[in-house]
Design a protein around this motif. Structure first.
Motif, PDB file in Angstrom:
ATOM      1  N   ILE A 367      77.518  78.910  27.801  1.00  0.00           N
ATOM      2  CA  ILE A 367      77.235  77.519  27.389  1.00  0.00           C
ATOM      3  C   ILE A 367      76.640  76.726  28.542  1.00  0.00           C
ATOM      4  O   ILE A 367      75.725  75.940  28.347  1.00  0.00           O
ATOM      5  CB  ILE A 367      78.477  76.723  26.884  1.00  0.00           C
ATOM      6  N   GLN A 368      77.134  76.981  29.748  1.00  0.00           N
ATOM      7  CA  GLN A 368      76.605  76.249  30.893  1.00  0.00           C
ATOM      8  C   GLN A 368      75.129  76.578  31.102  1.00  0.00           C
ATOM      9  O   GLN A 368      74.317  75.704  31.375  1.00  0.00           O
ATOM     10  CB  GLN A 368      77.410  76.598  32.146  1.00  0.00           C
ATOM     11  N   ALA A 369      74.776  77.858  30.948  1.00  0.00           N
ATOM     12  CA  ALA A 369      73.384  78.259  31.131  1.00  0.00           C
ATOM     13  C   ALA A 369      72.504  77.596  30.081  1.00  0.00           C
ATOM     14  O   ALA A 369      71.388  77.165  30.369  1.00  0.00           O
ATOM     15  CB  ALA A 369      73.267  79.776  31.054  1.00  0.00           C
ATOM     16  N   GLN A 370      73.015  77.478  28.871  1.00  0.00           N
ATOM     17  CA  GLN A 370      72.236  76.841  27.811  1.00  0.00           C
ATOM     18  C   GLN A 370      71.979  75.369  28.119  1.00  0.00           C
ATOM     19  O   GLN A 370      70.914  74.841  27.849  1.00  0.00           O
ATOM     20  CB  GLN A 370      72.998  76.918  26.485  1.00  0.00           C
ATOM     21  N   GLY A 372      71.951  73.907  31.072  1.00  0.00           N
ATOM     22  CA  GLY A 372      71.269  73.631  32.332  1.00  0.00           C
ATOM     23  C   GLY A 372      72.271  73.100  33.338  1.00  0.00           C
ATOM     24  O   GLY A 372      73.383  72.703  32.979  1.00  0.00           O
ATOM     25  N   TRP A 373      71.881  73.068  34.614  1.00  0.00           N
ATOM     26  CA  TRP A 373      72.849  72.767  35.660  1.00  0.00           C
ATOM     27  C   TRP A 373      73.266  71.309  35.695  1.00  0.00           C
ATOM     28  O   TRP A 373      74.336  70.962  36.180  1.00  0.00           O
ATOM     29  CB  TRP A 373      72.335  73.213  37.024  1.00  0.00           C
ATOM     30  N   LEU A 374      72.411  70.427  35.192  1.00  0.00           N
ATOM     31  CA  LEU A 374      72.724  68.996  35.313  1.00  0.00           C
ATOM     32  C   LEU A 374      73.876  68.575  34.418  1.00  0.00           C
ATOM     33  O   LEU A 374      74.655  67.702  34.766  1.00  0.00           O
ATOM     34  CB  LEU A 374      71.480  68.167  34.965  1.00  0.00           C
ATOM     35  N   ARG A 375      73.943  69.176  33.233  1.00  0.00           N
ATOM     36  CA  ARG A 375      75.000  68.771  32.303  1.00  0.00           C
ATOM     37  C   ARG A 375      76.161  69.743  32.401  1.00  0.00           C
ATOM     38  O   ARG A 375      76.258  70.699  31.657  1.00  0.00           O
ATOM     39  CB  ARG A 375      74.437  68.696  30.888  1.00  0.00           C
ATOM     40  N   ARG A 376      77.014  69.463  33.334  1.00  0.00           N
ATOM     41  CA  ARG A 376      78.125  70.361  33.591  1.00  0.00           C
ATOM     42  C   ARG A 376      79.122  70.335  32.436  1.00  0.00           C
ATOM     43  O   ARG A 376      79.389  69.279  31.857  1.00  0.00           O
ATOM     44  CB  ARG A 376      78.831  69.909  34.867  1.00  0.00           C
ATOM     45  N   VAL A 377      79.648  71.509  32.120  1.00  0.00           N
ATOM     46  CA  VAL A 377      80.711  71.581  31.116  1.00  0.00           C
ATOM     47  C   VAL A 377      81.931  70.893  31.701  1.00  0.00           C
ATOM     48  O   VAL A 377      82.417  71.260  32.768  1.00  0.00           O
ATOM     49  CB  VAL A 377      81.051  73.054  30.785  1.00  0.00           C
ATOM     50  N   ARG A 378      82.382  69.847  31.013  1.00  0.00           N
ATOM     51  CA  ARG A 378      83.496  69.060  31.565  1.00  0.00           C
ATOM     52  C   ARG A 378      84.774  69.868  31.633  1.00  0.00           C
ATOM     53  O   ARG A 378      84.983  70.782  30.854  1.00  0.00           O
ATOM     54  CB  ARG A 378      83.721  67.830  30.695  1.00  0.00           C
TER      55      ARG A 378
ATOM     56  N   ARG B 210      71.059  86.703  34.154  1.00  0.00           N
ATOM     57  CA  ARG B 210      69.857  86.649  33.325  1.00  0.00           C
ATOM     58  C   ARG B 210      70.229  86.856  31.855  1.00  0.00           C
ATOM     59  O   ARG B 210      69.791  86.119  30.977  1.00  0.00           O
ATOM     60  CB  ARG B 210      68.862  87.731  33.763  1.00  0.00           C
ATOM     61  N   LEU B 211      71.066  87.858  31.597  1.00  0.00           N
ATOM     62  CA  LEU B 211      71.448  88.130  30.209  1.00  0.00           C
ATOM     63  C   LEU B 211      72.295  86.999  29.637  1.00  0.00           C
ATOM     64  O   LEU B 211      72.342  86.802  28.431  1.00  0.00           O
ATOM     65  CB  LEU B 211      72.209  89.457  30.114  1.00  0.00           C
ATOM     66  N   ALA B 212      72.962  86.236  30.511  1.00  0.00           N
ATOM     67  CA  ALA B 212      73.754  85.105  30.028  1.00  0.00           C
ATOM     68  C   ALA B 212      72.870  83.870  29.846  1.00  0.00           C
ATOM     69  O   ALA B 212      73.362  82.805  29.498  1.00  0.00           O
ATOM     70  CB  ALA B 212      74.893  84.805  30.987  1.00  0.00           C
ATOM     71  N   GLY B 213      71.574  84.007  30.118  1.00  0.00           N
ATOM     72  CA  GLY B 213      70.646  82.910  29.869  1.00  0.00           C
ATOM     73  C   GLY B 213      70.483  81.939  31.026  1.00  0.00           C
ATOM     74  O   GLY B 213      69.911  80.865  30.860  1.00  0.00           O
TER      75      GLY B 213
END
Lengths: 511, 350
Positions: A367-370, A372-378, B210-213
């Motif tokens: 979910i974090q990768a989806q 992006g780094w700016l919107r951290r999972v709280r 990479r595989l985790a997106g």
């Protein structure tokens, strides 16, 4: 020309046992080789083939048992000991020096010496002589890596002949060769056999095993299942021996296979003619809402390759992919995730868990990768996700701050399942999610898959255990030799049908 | 007690404390801090002030190393940044003006950012090995700095610019506040967003990430840009200290000291988990050691050997293998803790 049984054995391994921490890798295994025979070692992943080879070549020390070579007791401490005893190995990944010349590689350590050190001229001539005896016409001054893998493999075999090998071990030699190259290799192997060399052959390609072998030994779970002359072992018997027929207490899940799936709508995913050079020839697969589709086939049949192409982990050369009825070009895992896919690799350690990150961090990585780094999972959200899946999947120990690398295989698999379920996918691809894990964790994972699919999740499920596939999947796509060869309804077949279908080329049993 | 000893910053912090203690025992004036004109002076204050360039460079290096990379070009970027800033001030009609200095700093940082982006491009897009990719700028950067200053050592007179390295804010040096601010900013950006976690994931297992997106390309690129900009700030502080753009000596060998500081702080060169606090301690160890050499009056000819011996000692003190060896020799009761699980864990081959 099958070898005569009365010939004295060249290799005789008796009662070989090898333990790794927590695992009995080989359990009292006997294995023998006769001069002038081609002997195939068969078994699924984890059966102990590589371990047995490594015991014979001095890579692993044996915990008990005895090894006799040419009638003498041997206790190999290093690979050099095994080589000195006449055992040479040609590995899947070629272990030669790619930037040296062909001649140097063939003659390494056996260079011809003249008055002023090495006499290169006669060294190269000698190398060419050895290669010519295998029907190989290669300039021995050319650089090794300028040749194809197939030629490099033959060069590696030439080197084994320079070492005067009495036993030649070929570990998956054909996995990256095309048909013509395989024929050339087989020609060389047969001529070596006729000279009296004992050849140990390992391949996942059934056709090739039946084409070349005189004798077959089957291993399963570190134990010897049987040794047979090739003409006494029909294919389905071989497959049955390799896979085994363990009945376990997972029948509760079998309701999953019988569940009716509505296949009238648009498939969640449909792929046709998918292929990539050297990986997959051509495969078709479709998955509908709430359906579990199993991929069955032996290792190397193209199961993993197919799902990697679907997920964008590798890019296909040919074929088309429709996601929810829309033609897509899936370019990367990220891209596939954005289209509702999730993929858990068969290779947990190398491609799954990030070992030094905590269990919690591993679970939210998707979910974090989806986002992006700016919107951290709280923190609160992370705790909710982690709490939910720790509980639902039964991760042990239930400590989310532990580095994921310290968990057992089954628990790592649960962490990965949690990572992907947290991304709320529409299609979940699980490649060997239950391999090498204990029965309890296996049941947990199967139950979860059955439960989620009943709620509408679509799943592609790969497993080497055919019972498992038949129990969970409503439909099974069968793969062989890098192709999809057909589909079966789980409710209409039993294990014997499936084994038959995998083993026989035409798969005509059911028609 | 064991919790403290097991903390990963325990050994670096103790090394720093021991180093300071040895100095104080050798010469009590080491710890003396005097107040003059409302400003604090003393050897310890000097360490806080002088560590600014190395601290900034090492911060960037920490991020790059976390991605499994390395940045050898930081010293050269310092030289370029200083040359750009001083050339602009030198060419301006109002070298002491606030506007001139702001422009000089902004342009210098922009150039540093571009250089960092270039490194990141080579590594993350073209896939060149980091050590080679950054070697390019390490060699070419100083040449570029020489071109900017036309091969001369540009010296300027600008009182406000000089304040950056030598001035005081309230009672402590400006340079100290700059590095503290940088540490806080980097710390907040890495640990309050998900950047730090994703950087570690990419550093530990690129394929799984990479595989985790995970967008690993962007994350690696960001690390090199940060390293470039931080080196640029370091270059400005350095040039403010000397008030001369010396392309050959600005940031000379600082990349190696920065790598040393990062490793002393407990971040592995293999990438992955990183510690900003550890890097801060590592830099303070290196800087204290430099001061020690001056303070103990080690002859210049002997100082590199002295430096090396102390570094070897500090590294040995931190080594888990030495800890195990120490336990077995001195037979402590703590040997029951798992002895190097990794070494005994054998991957089961199938």
């Amino acid at each position: 020309m099958p070898a005569d049984t009365d010939v004295p054995l060249i290799v005789e391994m008796r009662g070989i046992t090898i333990r790794f921490p927590g695992v009995l890798a080989l359990d009292n295994v006997d294995f023998s080789l006769r001069p002038g025979e081609i002997h195939s070692l068969m078994g699924e992943n984890g059966a102990g083939k590589s371990t047995l080879i490594k015991a014979l070549t001095g890579v692993y020390a044996i915990d008990s048992g005895s090894i006799m070579v040419s009638g003498e007791h041997q206790s190999f401490v290093t690979t050099a000991d095994a080589q000195a005893a006449g055992i040479s190995t040609v590995y899947q990944e070629i272990n030669l020096c790619p930037n040296l010349s062909v001649g140097e590689n063939v003659m390494l350590g056996h260079e011809k010496r003249g008055r002023f050190g090495i006499d290169w001229k006669s060294t190269f001539e000698e190398a060419e002589h050895h290669m010519a005896s295998l029907g190989l016409d290669v300039d021995s001054r050319s650089i090794l890596e300028s040749h194809s893998i197939a030629i490099q493999q033959l060069i590696a075999i030439s080197r084994a002949m320079v070492l005067d090998a009495k036993v030649l071990i070929l570990d998956e030699p054909t996995s990256s060769l095309d048909r013509g190259e395989v024929e050339q290799l087989f020609g060389v192997i047969r001529s070596l056999r006729d000279r009296g060399v004992a050849i140990l052959f390992v391949s996942h390609f059934l056709e090739q095993v039946y084409e070349i072998s005189d004798r077959i030994t089957v291993l399963r779970n570190g134990q010897l299942v049987g040794e047979h002359l090739v003409e006494e072992l029909p294919r389905d018997a071989l497959v049955a021996e390799m896979i085994g027929r363990e009945l376990d207490d997972l029948t509760a899940i079998s309701a999953s296979a019988g569940r009716e799936v509505d296949r009238t709508g648009t498939p969640v995913l449909r792929a046709a003619g998918l292929g990539k050079r050297g990986m997959l020839e051509s495969a078709d697969v479709s998955v509908y809402d709430g359906e579990v589709v199993g991929l069955a086939g032996l290792l190397g049949s193209g199961r993993t390759e197919l799902v990697r192409l679907l997920y964008g982990a590798d890019r296909p050369d040919t074929g088309e992919i429709d996601v929810a009825g829309v033609r897509q070009r899936v370019q990367s895992p990220r891209h596939a995730m954005a289209r509702g896919m999730a993929f858990s690799s068969e290779n947990r350690r190398a491609e799954g868990v990030v070992s030094d990150l905590t269990v919690a961090e591993n679970m939210i990585l998707g979910i974090q990768a989806q986002r992006g780094w700016l919107r951290r999972v709280r923190k609160s959200e992370q705790d909710a996700v982690v709490g939910e899946y720790m509980e639902a999947l039964g991760v042990r120990p239930a400590d989310p701050t532990m580095p994921a690398g310290n968990l057992s295989g089954g628990n790592q698999q649960k962490v990965l399942l949690a990572r992907w379920l947290a991304t709320a996918p529409e299609l979940l691809i699980l490649d060997e999610p239950t391999r090498g894990i204990d029965v309890g964790a296996k049941a947990d994972i199967q139950r979860k898959v059955a439960e989620l699919s009943a709620q509408g999740l679509s799943v592609i499920f790969i497993s080497s255990e055919l019972e498992e596939v038949l129990r969970i999947a409503q439909r099974v796509v069968v793969m062989r030799d890098r192709r999809s060869i057909g589909e079966l309804e789980s409710s209409k077949v039993n294990l014997d049908h499936l084994i038959d279908y995998i083993a026989h080329k035409e798969g005509s049993v059911l028609q | 007690m064991t919790a403290i000893i097991k903390h990963r910053l325990f050994w670096p912090a103790s090394a720093l404390v021991v180093l300071i203690t040895v100095n104080m025992l050798a010469n009590a004036s080491f710890a003396r801090i005097t107040v003059r004109d409302g400003h604090l002076y003393g050897a310890l204050i000097d360490i806080l002030r002088q560590s600014a360039p190395l601290m900034l460079v090492a911060l960037g290096m920490t991020l790059v190393i976390a991605t499994r990379g390395i940045d050898l070009s930081v010293g050269a970027i310092m030289a370029v940044s200083g040359a750009v800033a001083l050339t602009i001030i030198d060419g301006s009609e109002d070298p002491g003006g606030f506007g001139t200095i702001m422009i000089a700093i902004l342009v210098a940082l922009l150039v540093s950012l571009v250089l960092g982006a270039w490194n990141g491009f080579l590594v993350s897009v073209l896939g060149i090995q980091p050590i080679i990719a950054t070697l390019v700028l390490m060699l070419a950067g100083r040449g570029t700095a020489l071109l900017i200053t036309s091969g001369e050592i540009t010296t300027v007179v600008s009182a406000p610019f000089k304040q950056i390295a030598s001035g005081y804010l309230v009672i402590l040096p400006v340079a100290f506040f700059i590095w503290v601010a940088a540490v806080v900013v980097v710390g907040v950006v890495e640990r309050r967003t998900a950047l730090g976690m994703l950087t570690e994931a990419v550093g530990i297992n690129p394929e799984a990430s990479r595989l985790a997106g995970v967008r690993s390309r962007g994350i690696i690129w960001t690390a090199y840009i940060a390293s470039g900009v931080l080196a640029g700030v370091a270059g400005i502080i350095y040039s403010s200290n000397t008030m001369a753009a010396d392309a050959n000596s600005a940031g000379y060998l600082i990349e190696l000291y920065a790598i040393l500081a990062v490793v002393l702080g407990g971040t592995s060169l293999m990438g992955g988990k990183f510690s900003i606090a550890g890097t801060v301690i590592g830099v303070l160890i290196v800087q204290t050691l430099e001061s020690t050499i001056l303070f103990l009056g080690v002859a210049p000819a002997k100082s590199p050997v002295f430096f090396a011996l102390v570094v070897i000692f500090v590294v040995l003190v931190q080594s888990p293998r030495v800890h195990r060896w120490g336990r077995s020799v001195f037979g402590s009761s703590r040997t029951s803790s798992a002895p190097d699980e990794d070494a005994e864990k054998k991957e089961v081959a199938a």
